[in-house]
Write an enzyme that holds these catalytic residues in place. Sequence first.
Site, mmCIF file in Angstrom:
data_model
loop_
_atom_site.group_PDB
_atom_site.id
_atom_site.type_symbol
_atom_site.label_atom_id
_atom_site.label_comp_id
_atom_site.label_asym_id
_atom_site.label_seq_id
_atom_site.Cartn_x
_atom_site.Cartn_y
_atom_site.Cartn_z
ATOM 1 N N ARG A 99 -1.257 61.710 -18.059
ATOM 2 C CA ARG A 99 -2.562 61.710 -18.703
ATOM 3 C C ARG A 99 -3.661 62.018 -17.693
ATOM 4 N NH1 ARG A 99 -4.381 57.427 -19.691
ATOM 5 N NH2 ARG A 99 -2.849 56.009 -18.807
ATOM 6 N N LYS A 240 -1.547 59.553 -27.379
ATOM 7 C CA LYS A 240 -2.540 58.540 -27.036
ATOM 8 C C LYS A 240 -3.882 58.777 -27.712
ATOM 9 C CE LYS A 240 0.083 55.920 -24.535
ATOM 10 N NZ LYS A 240 0.546 54.635 -25.114
ATOM 11 N N HIS A 259 -0.972 47.711 -27.792
ATOM 12 C CA HIS A 259 -0.177 48.576 -26.919
ATOM 13 C C HIS A 259 1.051 47.781 -26.506
ATOM 14 C CE1 HIS A 259 0.190 50.983 -22.922
ATOM 15 N NE2 HIS A 259 0.849 51.583 -23.898
ATOM 16 N N SER A 277 2.206 51.438 -18.785
ATOM 17 C CA SER A 277 3.307 52.355 -18.508
ATOM 18 C C SER A 277 4.013 51.970 -17.212
ATOM 19 C CB SER A 277 2.770 53.782 -18.388
ATOM 20 O OG SER A 277 3.789 54.674 -18.054
ATOM 21 N N LYS A 281 8.251 48.080 -20.856
ATOM 22 C CA LYS A 281 8.199 47.896 -22.305
ATOM 23 C C LYS A 281 9.388 48.543 -23.012
ATOM 24 C CE LYS A 281 4.437 49.635 -23.846
ATOM 25 N NZ LYS A 281 4.129 50.453 -22.678
ATOM 26 N N THR A 282 9.591 49.819 -22.711
ATOM 27 C CA THR A 282 10.649 50.563 -23.407
ATOM 28 C C THR A 282 12.019 50.052 -23.023
ATOM 29 O OG1 THR A 282 9.226 52.525 -23.532
ATOM 30 C CG2 THR A 282 11.592 52.851 -23.826
ATOM 31 N N ASP A 296 6.055 51.243 -28.368
ATOM 32 C CA ASP A 296 4.770 51.400 -27.679
ATOM 33 C C ASP A 296 3.527 50.982 -28.455
ATOM 34 O OD1 ASP A 296 3.512 52.315 -25.234
ATOM 35 O OD2 ASP A 296 2.715 53.988 -26.387
ATOM 36 N N ARG A 361 9.537 62.090 -18.568
ATOM 37 C CA ARG A 361 9.461 61.492 -19.895
ATOM 38 C C ARG A 361 10.493 62.067 -20.853
ATOM 39 N NH1 ARG A 361 5.998 57.034 -21.133
ATOM 40 N NH2 ARG A 361 4.453 56.976 -19.473
#
Length: 571
Positions: A99, A240, A259, A277, A281-282, A296, A361
């Site tokens: 980003r 996003k 989030h 990030s 989380k994932t 997410d 990613r």
Amino acid sequence: MDNIAQLLGNELQTLHMSPQSQYLLERREASTYCDRLTEDELWYSRSIEQLEQIGITNVGRVYHNLPVPELVEHALARGEGILTDSGALAVETGKYTGRSPKDKFLVDEPSSRDDIDWNKDNVPISEQKFEQLYQRVLSYVQGRDLYVFDGYVGADPKYRCGVRVITELAFQNLFAHQLFLRPTTAELSEHKVDFTVIAVPGLHGDPKTNGINSETFIVLHLAKKLVLIGGTRYAGEIKKSIFTLMNYFMTKQNVLPMHCAANIDKHGHTALFFGLSGTGKTTLSADPERSLIGDDEHGWSDEGIFNFEGGCYAKTIRLSAENEPQIWSALRFGALLENVVVDPETRMPNYDDDRLTENTRAAYPLRYIPNCALSGIGTHPKTIILLTADAFGVLPPIAKLTREQAMYHFLSGYTSKLAGTERGITAPQVTFSACFGQVFFPLPPTLYAEMLGERLQQHPETSVYLVNTGWSGGPYGVGHRISLKHTRAMVSAALDGKLDKVNFKPHPIFKVLLPEKVPGVPSKILDPQNTWDDPEAYTQQAEELARRFVENFKQFADARKEIVEAGPNNS
């Protein structure tokens, strides 16, 4: 609750779908598409009319809601990427591999002006400059082929919004197809557009005339519900931008946008995983023993939890079949790999290679996870995990939080930005990001924190834990990253209720509650001071981090006294 119960259906049972079945499902989509040529011609005509309504005219061919196989074929024919040995499409995004937060703007317009928390993340741009950019976009797309995806965000039909993503690249439309919720044939014929994203990476902005910072621009107009993206091929900007819109509009319906990842066990117990990030989380939410709701973005309504999306966008750097088996198995035909180095001869991805970026990613639909909850729906959470990657190496690997501490740490959003997530980040940097994703939240952070506090008060059975997936035994460069095996064991103990009968003691500086034991985890590491060779050095480092917490929290002048007092001691 009746709505949630109906949507959950039988999905508390573990779902299994073989790769062969997944392939056949994709082929059925393609077959169904081919069988409805007459309907497609009607959609095409309708799509052209709708594009003209927003000023897009004189374009080339418009490809409307192509199925996955055709989008892959288009991307390959146009030279946008290559196929890997597993069938995934691999692309490179060039200069922008993450980003570009300094290039994101919100249009300063009357209907939202007084709502927005204008700051370094929510930067205003005038309506005049927006219109200049919009006209440049409309001129740029003339004569060009475009790809249009129509779908939804919001798994709960009560709150879902129609989204349209218009791209000049086939792979970016594949990304949208896999990340957002796909419509049925009937839904597509009646699809209503709430949010529109136009992504044209080939168009570069002009800082001198367009009022932007570089050739890249991500501009959101809340009144028009329109997003313009140019100068970057990084698909995450699409995802996003829609999230930012949801973070504004969902609050108007008393839904807390979050989030976070979410999963659910066979007993109907939902868990949430907050974190920036790279904090896990994932990885941690993809649990073979639990059904994944989403990785997410979620909303928490009066009825329960629902996923905003229909897919996952996982970091793949150092991905392994051993540590992340569910993600590993999802990277097959239909999945999109961004900036993953691929051997040109064998076409095997090298997930350990970071020569392009640390922020490699993968995008894939939720159903590629074997035991996913396809409804995207969950009950009110039984457990909430706040994830942080502590570069100071002083926070405990797991700690229980009171309601006020949960609000304090939610507002603080402490972690370390990891390499590659944003441009210019090459090593972990200490950061505070309110709500664990402040850059995506246009309203004041205290508004979201109060919504969280209200829900915790309404559901006192919900337990909240702070989990450090960062360093132990010393700061970054001296200590070591906490073992994923141990982190998984601690998270599992929290989710399974094994910590409910464990004794806790408050940390002398951070006040959070440390468990005396956790099954499968060495007791020594539970108190972070025990992992340091020099206890005095630990105390000094912990006091320094506490000072930063307190200093950062001064920005929340409107936070209630009991929340402020829930923070660390700073003598």
